[in-house]
Each structure stands twice: as C-alpha cells, then as structure tokens.
Design a protein around this motif. Structure first.
Motif, PDB file in Angstrom:
ATOM      1  N   LYS A 157      -1.626 -24.282 -83.866  1.00  0.00           N
ATOM      2  CA  LYS A 157      -2.425 -25.491 -84.085  1.00  0.00           C
ATOM      3  C   LYS A 157      -3.820 -25.194 -84.644  1.00  0.00           C
ATOM      4  O   LYS A 157      -4.257 -25.820 -85.605  1.00  0.00           O
ATOM      5  CB  LYS A 157      -2.528 -26.271 -82.761  1.00  0.00           C
ATOM      6  CG  LYS A 157      -3.099 -27.642 -82.920  1.00  0.00           C
ATOM      7  CD  LYS A 157      -2.067 -28.548 -83.575  1.00  0.00           C
ATOM      8  CE  LYS A 157      -2.614 -29.945 -83.690  1.00  0.00           C
ATOM      9  NZ  LYS A 157      -2.134 -30.620 -84.888  1.00  0.00           N
ATOM     10  N   ARG A 158      -4.516 -24.222 -84.060  1.00  0.00           N
ATOM     11  CA  ARG A 158      -5.902 -23.946 -84.468  1.00  0.00           C
ATOM     12  C   ARG A 158      -5.989 -23.388 -85.891  1.00  0.00           C
ATOM     13  O   ARG A 158      -7.001 -23.566 -86.569  1.00  0.00           O
ATOM     14  CB  ARG A 158      -6.543 -22.966 -83.487  1.00  0.00           C
ATOM     15  CG  ARG A 158      -7.987 -22.658 -83.833  1.00  0.00           C
ATOM     16  CD  ARG A 158      -8.656 -21.791 -82.817  1.00  0.00           C
ATOM     17  NE  ARG A 158     -10.024 -21.487 -83.228  1.00  0.00           N
ATOM     18  CZ  ARG A 158     -10.751 -20.540 -82.713  1.00  0.00           C
ATOM     19  NH1 ARG A 158     -10.296 -19.800 -81.714  1.00  0.00           N
ATOM     20  NH2 ARG A 158     -11.968 -20.308 -83.154  1.00  0.00           N
ATOM     21  N   PHE A 159      -4.940 -22.734 -86.358  1.00  0.00           N
ATOM     22  CA  PHE A 159      -5.009 -22.026 -87.633  1.00  0.00           C
ATOM     23  C   PHE A 159      -4.099 -22.605 -88.715  1.00  0.00           C
ATOM     24  O   PHE A 159      -4.060 -22.095 -89.824  1.00  0.00           O
ATOM     25  CB  PHE A 159      -4.662 -20.543 -87.420  1.00  0.00           C
ATOM     26  CG  PHE A 159      -5.483 -19.916 -86.324  1.00  0.00           C
ATOM     27  CD1 PHE A 159      -6.843 -19.719 -86.482  1.00  0.00           C
ATOM     28  CD2 PHE A 159      -4.896 -19.545 -85.125  1.00  0.00           C
ATOM     29  CE1 PHE A 159      -7.607 -19.158 -85.470  1.00  0.00           C
ATOM     30  CE2 PHE A 159      -5.646 -18.979 -84.106  1.00  0.00           C
ATOM     31  CZ  PHE A 159      -7.015 -18.794 -84.276  1.00  0.00           C
ATOM     32  N   GLU A 160      -3.393 -23.693 -88.395  1.00  0.00           N
ATOM     33  CA  GLU A 160      -2.389 -24.213 -89.322  1.00  0.00           C
ATOM     34  C   GLU A 160      -2.963 -24.657 -90.675  1.00  0.00           C
ATOM     35  O   GLU A 160      -2.251 -24.642 -91.679  1.00  0.00           O
ATOM     36  CB  GLU A 160      -1.618 -25.372 -88.668  1.00  0.00           C
ATOM     37  CG  GLU A 160      -2.466 -26.585 -88.380  1.00  0.00           C
ATOM     38  CD  GLU A 160      -1.733 -27.667 -87.603  1.00  0.00           C
ATOM     39  OE1 GLU A 160      -0.499 -27.563 -87.425  1.00  0.00           O
ATOM     40  OE2 GLU A 160      -2.396 -28.608 -87.166  1.00  0.00           O
TER      41      GLU A 160
ATOM     42  N   VAL B 210       4.301 -17.950 -91.716  1.00  0.00           N
ATOM     43  CA  VAL B 210       5.077 -18.984 -91.005  1.00  0.00           C
ATOM     44  C   VAL B 210       4.540 -19.158 -89.587  1.00  0.00           C
ATOM     45  O   VAL B 210       4.315 -20.279 -89.119  1.00  0.00           O
ATOM     46  CB  VAL B 210       6.584 -18.628 -90.987  1.00  0.00           C
ATOM     47  CG1 VAL B 210       7.348 -19.552 -90.055  1.00  0.00           C
ATOM     48  CG2 VAL B 210       7.156 -18.683 -92.394  1.00  0.00           C
ATOM     49  N   LYS B 211       4.311 -18.043 -88.901  1.00  0.00           N
ATOM     50  CA  LYS B 211       3.825 -18.109 -87.512  1.00  0.00           C
ATOM     51  C   LYS B 211       2.397 -18.666 -87.443  1.00  0.00           C
ATOM     52  O   LYS B 211       2.071 -19.424 -86.532  1.00  0.00           O
ATOM     53  CB  LYS B 211       3.921 -16.744 -86.854  1.00  0.00           C
ATOM     54  CG  LYS B 211       5.369 -16.309 -86.642  1.00  0.00           C
ATOM     55  CD  LYS B 211       5.482 -15.057 -85.836  1.00  0.00           C
ATOM     56  CE  LYS B 211       6.912 -14.640 -85.622  1.00  0.00           C
ATOM     57  NZ  LYS B 211       7.762 -15.597 -84.955  1.00  0.00           N
ATOM     58  N   ILE B 212       1.562 -18.315 -88.408  1.00  0.00           N
ATOM     59  CA  ILE B 212       0.185 -18.845 -88.438  1.00  0.00           C
ATOM     60  C   ILE B 212       0.221 -20.359 -88.624  1.00  0.00           C
ATOM     61  O   ILE B 212      -0.530 -21.090 -87.975  1.00  0.00           O
ATOM     62  CB  ILE B 212      -0.634 -18.157 -89.549  1.00  0.00           C
ATOM     63  CG1 ILE B 212      -0.924 -16.702 -89.149  1.00  0.00           C
ATOM     64  CG2 ILE B 212      -1.942 -18.913 -89.826  1.00  0.00           C
ATOM     65  CD1 ILE B 212      -1.439 -15.829 -90.282  1.00  0.00           C
ATOM     66  N   ARG B 213       1.102 -20.847 -89.483  1.00  0.00           N
ATOM     67  CA  ARG B 213       1.200 -22.287 -89.727  1.00  0.00           C
ATOM     68  C   ARG B 213       1.702 -23.032 -88.493  1.00  0.00           C
ATOM     69  O   ARG B 213       1.539 -24.242 -88.381  1.00  0.00           O
ATOM     70  CB  ARG B 213       2.098 -22.570 -90.933  1.00  0.00           C
ATOM     71  CG  ARG B 213       1.486 -22.128 -92.265  1.00  0.00           C
ATOM     72  CD  ARG B 213       0.195 -22.871 -92.535  1.00  0.00           C
ATOM     73  NE  ARG B 213      -0.362 -22.560 -93.837  1.00  0.00           N
ATOM     74  CZ  ARG B 213      -1.610 -22.135 -94.022  1.00  0.00           C
ATOM     75  NH1 ARG B 213      -2.417 -21.958 -92.981  1.00  0.00           N
ATOM     76  NH2 ARG B 213      -2.061 -21.903 -95.219  1.00  0.00           N
TER      77      ARG B 213
ATOM     78  N   TYR C 205       4.420 -23.172 -97.766  1.00  0.00           N
ATOM     79  CA  TYR C 205       3.596 -23.016 -96.570  1.00  0.00           C
ATOM     80  C   TYR C 205       2.104 -23.209 -96.866  1.00  0.00           C
ATOM     81  O   TYR C 205       1.256 -22.709 -96.136  1.00  0.00           O
ATOM     82  CB  TYR C 205       3.882 -21.662 -95.904  1.00  0.00           C
ATOM     83  CG  TYR C 205       5.234 -21.670 -95.243  1.00  0.00           C
ATOM     84  CD1 TYR C 205       5.405 -22.229 -93.974  1.00  0.00           C
ATOM     85  CD2 TYR C 205       6.352 -21.190 -95.904  1.00  0.00           C
ATOM     86  CE1 TYR C 205       6.647 -22.280 -93.384  1.00  0.00           C
ATOM     87  CE2 TYR C 205       7.609 -21.237 -95.308  1.00  0.00           C
ATOM     88  CZ  TYR C 205       7.741 -21.787 -94.052  1.00  0.00           C
ATOM     89  OH  TYR C 205       8.985 -21.850 -93.459  1.00  0.00           O
ATOM     90  N   ASN C 206       1.827 -23.967 -97.926  1.00  0.00           N
ATOM     91  CA  ASN C 206       0.452 -24.354 -98.258  1.00  0.00           C
ATOM     92  C   ASN C 206      -0.478 -23.143 -98.342  1.00  0.00           C
ATOM     93  O   ASN C 206      -1.548 -23.119 -97.741  1.00  0.00           O
ATOM     94  CB  ASN C 206      -0.062 -25.368 -97.228  1.00  0.00           C
ATOM     95  CG  ASN C 206      -1.344 -26.029 -97.689  1.00  0.00           C
ATOM     96  OD1 ASN C 206      -1.597 -26.141 -98.883  1.00  0.00           O
ATOM     97  ND2 ASN C 206      -2.163 -26.449 -96.741  1.00  0.00           N
TER      98      ASN C 206
END
Length: 146
Positions: free
Chosen positions: A83-86, A77-80, A108-109
């Motif tokens: 912006k750079r890692f979404e 969730v936090k990675i998504r 979360y794809n």
C-alpha cells in the motif's frame, strides 16, 4: 544538508559496474538525492519493509530485470502490492529491449529504460530517471541547476 531531507532513490542491481555508473550519474544531484543500492529484489523489498512510518519513502525505485534470488519484475509486482509504495515511480532499467519487458513495465505502471551501450550517456540517463518523479520531487532534485 541533512540526509533525511534528501530524496531517496532505491536502486536494485547485482552488477557492481552498473551500480557505480548509476552512482556516478546521480553524483551531480548528490546535494538533493541519496542513492540507496541493493543487490537484488529481495533486498529491495527488505529495505522498503524496514522503513518506519516516520522514514521518508523513496521518491523513485530503479530495478534491474535480471538479478539473482528475485528479479526486478517479481520485485515490481510485490512493490505494487504494498500500500505505501504502490504509487512510487518505478523504472525497470535493463539491457533488454524486448517488447514483452516493455509491456510488463507498462502493465505495472513503471518506466522502462534500456541500459546504454555508451556509458558516457549516464548523465542523460540520470535526467531520464528524474523525469519519472513527481513534479515537486523533480523541482526539489534539480533546484540547484535551475
């Protein structure tokens, strides 16, 4: 080959045996892949936050669901939200085969792979991990085998 030219795969798992198995699975691709391992979601986020804009982003993030301090779901969730890692291909790699965990990954794809009981299948699992990467990355990682 220069390490900076390698594709980075970030793997978060607190189980030393699982880490070694994934490390062994990726050894076939070691010419083109650098596997970075961390012990939980907090370390995964710290690794990502500490990358400079000049550092290559991972081409794939693999997260175990059950980890201390921060589990793989919370980390995803936090990675998504970063912006750079979404949009980086990510996979929840777990012993769970519950539908709610699969649904969470889809929401979360992220890919969802259940850890195999028979670890002789790890080379197949490595290929499945790589299948989640972009076409360019897949070609780059597997170029020596084609």
């Amino acid at each position: 080959m220069d390490t900076s030219a390698k594709n980075i795969v970030l793997y978060a798992d607190d189980d030393i045996d699982d880490i070694q198995l994934v490390r062994d699975a990726f050894s076939e691709y070691s010419q083109n892949v650098k596997l970075v391992t961390v012990e939980d979601g907090l370390e995964a986020l710290s690794f990502l936050k500490n990358l400079s804009s000049d550092d290559p982003a991972p081409c794939l993030i693999i997260l175990d669901i059950n980890m201390p301090r921060m589990d793989g779901k919370e980390a995803l969730v936090k990675i998504r939200q970063m912006k750079r890692f979404e949009d980086i291909p990510s996979i929840l790699f777990t012993t769970s085969s519950q539908k709610r965990d699969k649904d969470f990954a889809e929401k979360y794809n992220a890919g969802f792979l259940t850890k195999p009981i028979d670890f002789t299948q790890m080379d197949i699992i490595a290929r499945k991990f790589i299948e989640h990467c972009s076409d360019d990355i897949k070609k780059n990682i597997t170029r020596e085998f084609n």
